[in-house]
Each structure stands twice: as structure tokens, then as C-alpha cells.
Design a protein around this motif. Structure first.
Motif, PDB file in Angstrom:
ATOM      1  N   ILE A  34       0.867  -1.177   0.000  1.00  0.00           N
ATOM      2  CA  ILE A  34       0.000   0.000   0.000  1.00  0.00           C
ATOM      3  C   ILE A  34       0.904   1.229   0.000  1.00  0.00           C
ATOM      4  O   ILE A  34       1.125   1.887   1.007  1.00  0.00           O
ATOM      5  CB  ILE A  34      -0.978  -0.042   1.187  1.00  0.00           C
ATOM      6  N   SER A  35       1.431   1.499  -1.165  1.00  0.00           N
ATOM      7  CA  SER A  35       2.537   2.433  -1.356  1.00  0.00           C
ATOM      8  C   SER A  35       2.113   3.839  -1.752  1.00  0.00           C
ATOM      9  O   SER A  35       2.928   4.759  -1.713  1.00  0.00           O
ATOM     10  CB  SER A  35       3.455   1.896  -2.462  1.00  0.00           C
ATOM     11  N   GLY A  36       0.869   3.997  -2.187  1.00  0.00           N
ATOM     12  CA  GLY A  36       0.466   5.290  -2.742  1.00  0.00           C
ATOM     13  C   GLY A  36       0.781   5.400  -4.224  1.00  0.00           C
ATOM     14  O   GLY A  36       0.535   6.440  -4.832  1.00  0.00           O
ATOM     15  N   ARG A  37       1.317   4.346  -4.805  1.00  0.00           N
ATOM     16  CA  ARG A  37       1.622   4.301  -6.245  1.00  0.00           C
ATOM     17  C   ARG A  37       0.875   3.128  -6.848  1.00  0.00           C
ATOM     18  O   ARG A  37       0.951   2.009  -6.352  1.00  0.00           O
ATOM     19  CB  ARG A  37       3.130   4.152  -6.478  1.00  0.00           C
ATOM     20  N   SER A  38       0.172   3.388  -7.941  1.00  0.00           N
ATOM     21  CA  SER A  38      -0.668   2.368  -8.543  1.00  0.00           C
ATOM     22  C   SER A  38       0.104   1.510  -9.534  1.00  0.00           C
ATOM     23  O   SER A  38       0.701   2.018 -10.480  1.00  0.00           O
ATOM     24  CB  SER A  38      -1.840   3.039  -9.268  1.00  0.00           C
ATOM     25  N   CYS A  39       0.089   0.182  -9.281  1.00  0.00           N
ATOM     26  CA  CYS A  39       0.731  -0.758 -10.188  1.00  0.00           C
ATOM     27  C   CYS A  39       0.053  -2.116 -10.026  1.00  0.00           C
ATOM     28  O   CYS A  39       0.019  -2.662  -8.922  1.00  0.00           O
ATOM     29  CB  CYS A  39       2.224  -0.877  -9.871  1.00  0.00           C
ATOM     30  N   LEU A  40      -0.516  -2.624 -11.108  1.00  0.00           N
ATOM     31  CA  LEU A  40      -1.082  -3.963 -11.092  1.00  0.00           C
ATOM     32  C   LEU A  40      -0.244  -4.845 -12.008  1.00  0.00           C
ATOM     33  O   LEU A  40      -0.106  -4.556 -13.194  1.00  0.00           O
ATOM     34  CB  LEU A  40      -2.534  -3.969 -11.575  1.00  0.00           C
ATOM     35  N   CYS A  41       0.326  -5.883 -11.464  1.00  0.00           N
ATOM     36  CA  CYS A  41       1.038  -6.898 -12.241  1.00  0.00           C
ATOM     37  C   CYS A  41       0.159  -8.143 -12.212  1.00  0.00           C
ATOM     38  O   CYS A  41       0.103  -8.845 -11.207  1.00  0.00           O
ATOM     39  CB  CYS A  41       2.420  -7.168 -11.653  1.00  0.00           C
TER      40      CYS A  41
ATOM     41  N   CYS B  39      -7.236   2.951  -4.934  1.00  0.00           N
ATOM     42  CA  CYS B  39      -6.442   2.917  -3.696  1.00  0.00           C
ATOM     43  C   CYS B  39      -5.026   2.602  -4.151  1.00  0.00           C
ATOM     44  O   CYS B  39      -4.634   1.433  -4.216  1.00  0.00           O
ATOM     45  CB  CYS B  39      -6.942   1.859  -2.720  1.00  0.00           C
ATOM     46  N   PRO B  40      -4.264   3.625  -4.512  1.00  0.00           N
ATOM     47  CA  PRO B  40      -2.970   3.371  -5.160  1.00  0.00           C
ATOM     48  C   PRO B  40      -2.076   2.435  -4.344  1.00  0.00           C
ATOM     49  O   PRO B  40      -1.730   2.714  -3.210  1.00  0.00           O
ATOM     50  CB  PRO B  40      -2.349   4.759  -5.281  1.00  0.00           C
ATOM     51  N   MET B  41      -1.770   1.308  -4.965  1.00  0.00           N
ATOM     52  CA  MET B  41      -0.937   0.287  -4.348  1.00  0.00           C
ATOM     53  C   MET B  41      -0.284  -0.514  -5.443  1.00  0.00           C
ATOM     54  O   MET B  41      -0.733  -0.493  -6.585  1.00  0.00           O
ATOM     55  CB  MET B  41      -1.772  -0.641  -3.455  1.00  0.00           C
ATOM     56  N   SER B  42       0.772  -1.220  -5.098  1.00  0.00           N
ATOM     57  CA  SER B  42       1.323  -2.236  -5.981  1.00  0.00           C
ATOM     58  C   SER B  42       0.655  -3.543  -5.609  1.00  0.00           C
ATOM     59  O   SER B  42       0.674  -3.953  -4.450  1.00  0.00           O
ATOM     60  CB  SER B  42       2.837  -2.378  -5.785  1.00  0.00           C
ATOM     61  N   LEU B  43       0.053  -4.185  -6.600  1.00  0.00           N
ATOM     62  CA  LEU B  43      -0.594  -5.474  -6.376  1.00  0.00           C
ATOM     63  C   LEU B  43      -0.092  -6.444  -7.434  1.00  0.00           C
ATOM     64  O   LEU B  43      -0.271  -6.211  -8.631  1.00  0.00           O
ATOM     65  CB  LEU B  43      -2.115  -5.351  -6.438  1.00  0.00           C
ATOM     66  N   HIS B  44       0.568  -7.483  -6.970  1.00  0.00           N
ATOM     67  CA  HIS B  44       1.025  -8.550  -7.856  1.00  0.00           C
ATOM     68  C   HIS B  44       0.086  -9.733  -7.681  1.00  0.00           C
ATOM     69  O   HIS B  44      -0.195 -10.148  -6.550  1.00  0.00           O
ATOM     70  CB  HIS B  44       2.457  -8.966  -7.514  1.00  0.00           C
TER      71      HIS B  44
END
Length: 193
Positions: free
Chosen positions: A109-116, A145-150
Motif C-alpha cells: 500500500i505504497s500510494g503508487r498504482s501498479c497492477l502486475c 487505492c494506489p498500491m502495488s498489487l502482484h
């Protein structure tokens, strides 16, 4: 209390959603899409989130607008309930077996949006549900909800098992990531997430 209420009304959908991050897994889900109802019910149960969703959408067209807009609302609810993210663990991951399917998810939950997104769903439909909408849901969620989600499929042949495993795994990862670590700190050397 880490709760949120979101409403969203467009020409395509009318959605009300309530979320309690510190719930017990209770849910009341009525999306107009039976398969999504099932996925969100188990998402709430496995994340121990109390979740209420009501959506009136243009499902006479297809389920796309409802699924995407519910993803937007759920992501917005997480963002609002987390506020400045003070005291959260921030990271979570879970490897979930679902019969022959094996799904790995990891969240920051980084505040940066990334979906892998690396699911290979073998059928185009599960019942009447278009399986391409799984990625659309998680894209909308991570953008709101900006997050990195793998999300990675390590094994699986049954479409239902793969998608159900994904929702359960993400719920468990998010449960860990939003859990409170007992501090009053924002979990970043930058001082902000």
C-alpha cells in the motif's frame, strides 16, 4: 474506526458501499452479477472486512460497467478508511491453494498504482461472467487505492478455482497489509505514503 462509505452514481451504475477494515467478515452483497456477489462475499470473509455493496447497473448491456465501478468504489473505500496509513503494516502476501489452482498475491500500500496481473483463465466465461473483467476489477481497485498489487497464477486449470483463489489470496494479502503494527508511524522513510 477505520470505516468508509462510498456512493457513486453515473449514467451506467448507482453504487453504495460500506467498508469496515476491522470487521469480522460479515457481508451484504448485491451487485446484480451473481459471480461477483460470490467473489466479494468470500473477499470480505477471508479479509475479515465487513462489506456492504449495493449496485444497480446496466447489466442489460453486460457486467463491465458494474464490475469496474465497484472496483473503483472498493478501492476508494480502502483509501478513505486508511486515511494517512499511519500504523499499518503496509505489506502483505499470501500463497493460496484452491484445489488444483495455486495463486500468489502480494500487496504494497505504497500510494503508487501498479497492477502486475498474471492470471491465465482458460475460459472466456464463468457462467455468464466475462473472465476478462477480473483484470478490470483489480485495475480499478488499484487505481482508486494506489498500491502495488502482484497477482500470479502458479498452477490451475479450472477457471472458477483460479478466479476464486485470486480474490481469496488478495483478501488475505490486504488483511496483512492493512493490519496495525502497534506504532503510530507512517511506514515509509519518506514520511508519507
Amino acid at each position: 474506526m477505520r470505516t468508509s462509505e462510498i456512493t457513486r452514481k453515473t449514467a451506467e451504475t448507482d453504487i453504495s458501499l460500506r467498508l469496515d477494515l476491522d470487521g469480522t467478515g460479515k457481508s451484504h452483497i448485491d451487485t446484480g452479477c451473481g459471480f461477483l456477489n460470490h467473489m466479494l462475499t468470500l473477499f470480505a470473509a477471508h479479509g475479515k472486512f465487513d462489506l456492504t455493496v449495493k449496485c444497480a447497473g446496466d447489466t442489460d448491456v453486460d457486467d463491465h460497467h458494474s464490475v469496474e465501478d465497484i472496483g473503483i468504489c472498493l478501492g476508494s473505500a480502502f483509501r478513505e478508511a486508511l486515511a494517512d496509513k499511519r500504523g499499518i503494516t503496509r505489506y502483505g502476501s499470501f500463497l493460496l491453494p484452491m484445489d488444483e489452482a495455486l495463486i500468489l498475491s502480494a500487496a504494497d500500500i505504497s500510494g503508487r498504482s501498479c497492477l502486475c496481473y498474471e492470471l491465465e483463465i482458460p475460459t472466456e466465461k464463468i457462467g455468464t461472467f466475462d473472465t476478462e473483467l477480473v483484470e478490470e476489477f483489480f485495475l480499478a481497485f488499484t487505481r482508486s487505492c494506489p498500491m502495488s498489487l502482484h497477482l500470479r497464477q502458479l498452477a490451475g486449470k479450472n477457471s472458477h478455482h483460479i478466479v476464486e483463489g485470486a480474490f481469496k489470496s488478495v483478501a488475505r494479502s490486504l488483511k496483512a497489509a492493512v493490519s496495525l503494527d502497534g506504532s503510530d508511524q507512517i511506514p515509509s522513510t519518506k514520511g508519507v505514503l
